[in-house]
Write a protein that holds these residues in place. Structure first.
Motif, PDB file in Angstrom:
ATOM      1  N   ARG A   5       0.844  -1.189   0.000  1.00  0.00           N
ATOM      2  CA  ARG A   5       0.000   0.000   0.000  1.00  0.00           C
ATOM      3  C   ARG A   5       0.882   1.243   0.000  1.00  0.00           C
ATOM      4  O   ARG A   5       2.044   1.211   0.388  1.00  0.00           O
ATOM      5  N   ASP A   6       0.307   2.335  -0.391  1.00  0.00           N
ATOM      6  CA  ASP A   6       0.990   3.618  -0.347  1.00  0.00           C
ATOM      7  C   ASP A   6       1.359   3.926   1.103  1.00  0.00           C
ATOM      8  O   ASP A   6       0.522   3.797   2.005  1.00  0.00           O
ATOM      9  N   TYR A   7       2.594   4.336   1.339  1.00  0.00           N
ATOM     10  CA  TYR A   7       3.057   4.564   2.708  1.00  0.00           C
ATOM     11  C   TYR A   7       2.275   5.678   3.409  1.00  0.00           C
ATOM     12  O   TYR A   7       2.046   5.612   4.614  1.00  0.00           O
ATOM     13  N   TYR A   8       1.882   6.681   2.671  1.00  0.00           N
ATOM     14  CA  TYR A   8       1.086   7.747   3.279  1.00  0.00           C
ATOM     15  C   TYR A   8      -0.271   7.194   3.721  1.00  0.00           C
ATOM     16  O   TYR A   8      -0.781   7.548   4.776  1.00  0.00           O
ATOM     17  N   GLU A   9      -0.838   6.336   2.904  1.00  0.00           N
ATOM     18  CA  GLU A   9      -2.120   5.706   3.235  1.00  0.00           C
ATOM     19  C   GLU A   9      -1.983   4.824   4.476  1.00  0.00           C
ATOM     20  O   GLU A   9      -2.852   4.827   5.347  1.00  0.00           O
ATOM     21  N   VAL A  10      -0.890   4.084   4.561  1.00  0.00           N
ATOM     22  CA  VAL A  10      -0.655   3.203   5.713  1.00  0.00           C
ATOM     23  C   VAL A  10      -0.687   4.005   7.009  1.00  0.00           C
ATOM     24  O   VAL A  10      -1.279   3.577   8.003  1.00  0.00           O
ATOM     25  N   LEU A  11      -0.059   5.180   6.980  1.00  0.00           N
ATOM     26  CA  LEU A  11      -0.001   6.006   8.185  1.00  0.00           C
ATOM     27  C   LEU A  11      -1.189   6.958   8.315  1.00  0.00           C
ATOM     28  O   LEU A  11      -1.314   7.660   9.322  1.00  0.00           O
ATOM     29  N   GLY A  12      -2.051   6.983   7.308  1.00  0.00           N
ATOM     30  CA  GLY A  12      -3.239   7.812   7.376  1.00  0.00           C
ATOM     31  C   GLY A  12      -2.954   9.299   7.346  1.00  0.00           C
ATOM     32  O   GLY A  12      -3.637  10.082   8.017  1.00  0.00           O
ATOM     33  N   VAL A  13      -1.933   9.683   6.586  1.00  0.00           N
ATOM     34  CA  VAL A  13      -1.582  11.101   6.470  1.00  0.00           C
ATOM     35  C   VAL A  13      -1.648  11.535   5.011  1.00  0.00           C
ATOM     36  O   VAL A  13      -1.592  10.705   4.101  1.00  0.00           O
ATOM     37  N   ILE A  22       3.705  12.765  10.467  1.00  0.00           N
ATOM     38  CA  ILE A  22       4.051  11.387  10.115  1.00  0.00           C
ATOM     39  C   ILE A  22       4.469  10.621  11.363  1.00  0.00           C
ATOM     40  O   ILE A  22       4.011   9.502  11.601  1.00  0.00           O
ATOM     41  N   LYS A  23       5.305  11.245  12.182  1.00  0.00           N
ATOM     42  CA  LYS A  23       5.783  10.593  13.403  1.00  0.00           C
ATOM     43  C   LYS A  23       4.645  10.353  14.393  1.00  0.00           C
ATOM     44  O   LYS A  23       4.539   9.270  14.987  1.00  0.00           O
ATOM     45  N   THR A  24       3.770  11.333  14.555  1.00  0.00           N
ATOM     46  CA  THR A  24       2.645  11.207  15.477  1.00  0.00           C
ATOM     47  C   THR A  24       1.716  10.072  15.046  1.00  0.00           C
ATOM     48  O   THR A  24       1.287   9.255  15.866  1.00  0.00           O
ATOM     49  N   SER A  25       1.423  10.029  13.763  1.00  0.00           N
ATOM     50  CA  SER A  25       0.541   8.983  13.242  1.00  0.00           C
ATOM     51  C   SER A  25       1.179   7.602  13.414  1.00  0.00           C
ATOM     52  O   SER A  25       0.523   6.648  13.832  1.00  0.00           O
ATOM     53  N   TYR A  26       2.467   7.515  13.114  1.00  0.00           N
ATOM     54  CA  TYR A  26       3.178   6.240  13.276  1.00  0.00           C
ATOM     55  C   TYR A  26       3.119   5.766  14.723  1.00  0.00           C
ATOM     56  O   TYR A  26       2.808   4.603  14.994  1.00  0.00           O
ATOM     57  N   ALA A  30       1.530   2.304  15.849  1.00  0.00           N
ATOM     58  CA  ALA A  30       2.444   1.327  16.448  1.00  0.00           C
ATOM     59  C   ALA A  30       1.992   0.940  17.852  1.00  0.00           C
ATOM     60  O   ALA A  30       2.010  -0.238  18.219  1.00  0.00           O
ATOM     61  N   LEU A  31       1.568   1.912  18.615  1.00  0.00           N
ATOM     62  CA  LEU A  31       1.109   1.646  19.976  1.00  0.00           C
ATOM     63  C   LEU A  31      -0.143   0.772  19.975  1.00  0.00           C
ATOM     64  O   LEU A  31      -0.240  -0.194  20.732  1.00  0.00           O
ATOM     65  N   GLU A  53       7.570   0.062   8.547  1.00  0.00           N
ATOM     66  CA  GLU A  53       8.211   0.206   7.237  1.00  0.00           C
ATOM     67  C   GLU A  53       7.859   1.556   6.616  1.00  0.00           C
ATOM     68  O   GLU A  53       8.730   2.254   6.078  1.00  0.00           O
ATOM     69  N   ALA A  54       6.593   1.936   6.684  1.00  0.00           N
ATOM     70  CA  ALA A  54       6.159   3.214   6.117  1.00  0.00           C
ATOM     71  C   ALA A  54       6.870   4.370   6.803  1.00  0.00           C
ATOM     72  O   ALA A  54       7.356   5.301   6.143  1.00  0.00           O
ATOM     73  N   PHE A  55       6.966   4.327   8.121  1.00  0.00           N
ATOM     74  CA  PHE A  55       7.633   5.391   8.861  1.00  0.00           C
ATOM     75  C   PHE A  55       9.108   5.462   8.500  1.00  0.00           C
ATOM     76  O   PHE A  55       9.660   6.551   8.300  1.00  0.00           O
ATOM     77  N   GLU A  56       9.743   4.316   8.399  1.00  0.00           N
ATOM     78  CA  GLU A  56      11.168   4.279   8.057  1.00  0.00           C
ATOM     79  C   GLU A  56      11.416   4.927   6.689  1.00  0.00           C
ATOM     80  O   GLU A  56      12.329   5.735   6.528  1.00  0.00           O
ATOM     81  N   VAL A  57      10.590   4.595   5.718  1.00  0.00           N
ATOM     82  CA  VAL A  57      10.762   5.139   4.373  1.00  0.00           C
ATOM     83  C   VAL A  57      10.440   6.627   4.336  1.00  0.00           C
ATOM     84  O   VAL A  57      11.212   7.426   3.799  1.00  0.00           O
ATOM     85  N   LEU A  58       9.306   7.014   4.904  1.00  0.00           N
ATOM     86  CA  LEU A  58       8.899   8.419   4.843  1.00  0.00           C
ATOM     87  C   LEU A  58       9.799   9.326   5.676  1.00  0.00           C
ATOM     88  O   LEU A  58       9.836  10.536   5.436  1.00  0.00           O
ATOM     89  N   SER A  59      10.532   8.779   6.614  1.00  0.00           N
ATOM     90  CA  SER A  59      11.453   9.566   7.436  1.00  0.00           C
ATOM     91  C   SER A  59      12.837   9.687   6.806  1.00  0.00           C
ATOM     92  O   SER A  59      13.666  10.459   7.281  1.00  0.00           O
ATOM     93  N   ASP A  60      13.082   8.955   5.743  1.00  0.00           N
ATOM     94  CA  ASP A  60      14.386   8.934   5.079  1.00  0.00           C
ATOM     95  C   ASP A  60      14.556  10.186   4.216  1.00  0.00           C
ATOM     96  O   ASP A  60      13.763  10.411   3.300  1.00  0.00           O
TER      97      ASP A  60
END
Length: 95
Positions: A5-13, A22-26, A30-31, A53-60
């Motif tokens: 899935r699209d990483y933005y979609e995964v994190l709902g942002v 992005i960090k807040t949503s992750y 995760a919690l 995985e989505a957070f790792e990529v979008l934070s890069d």
């Protein structure tokens, strides 16, 4: 193997979300889906892994540059010389 899935979609942002959003949503995802909190829920474990995985990529930072360039190409309809463009933006020829 299922399609990713699209990483933005995964994190709902939104695609223009800030690093903080992005960090807040992750953290929230995760919690809620952490394996220790959901020991018998395999789907929660998969959501946890997918969010990580989505957070790792979008934070890069390198991903952020490539994503920006892709959006720029889409908006302008032009082709981008990645070697020259990346050198100008980040001082590296690898984007």
């Amino acid at each position: 193997m299922p399609e990713k899935r699209d990483y933005y979609e995964v994190l709902g942002v939104e695609k223009d979300a800030s690093a903080k959003s992005i960090k807040t949503s992750y953290k929230s995802i995760a919690l809620a889906n952490h394996p220790d909190r959901n020991p018998d829920d395999e789907s929660a474990v998969e959501r946890f892994k997918e969010a990580a995985e989505a957070f790792e990529v979008l934070s890069d930072p390198d991903f952020q540059v490539r994503d920006y360039l892709a959006k720029l190409r889409a908006q302008t309809g032009t082709k981008w010389n990645s070697t020259v463009g990346c050198s100008m933006l980040i001082g590296s020829e690898s984007c």
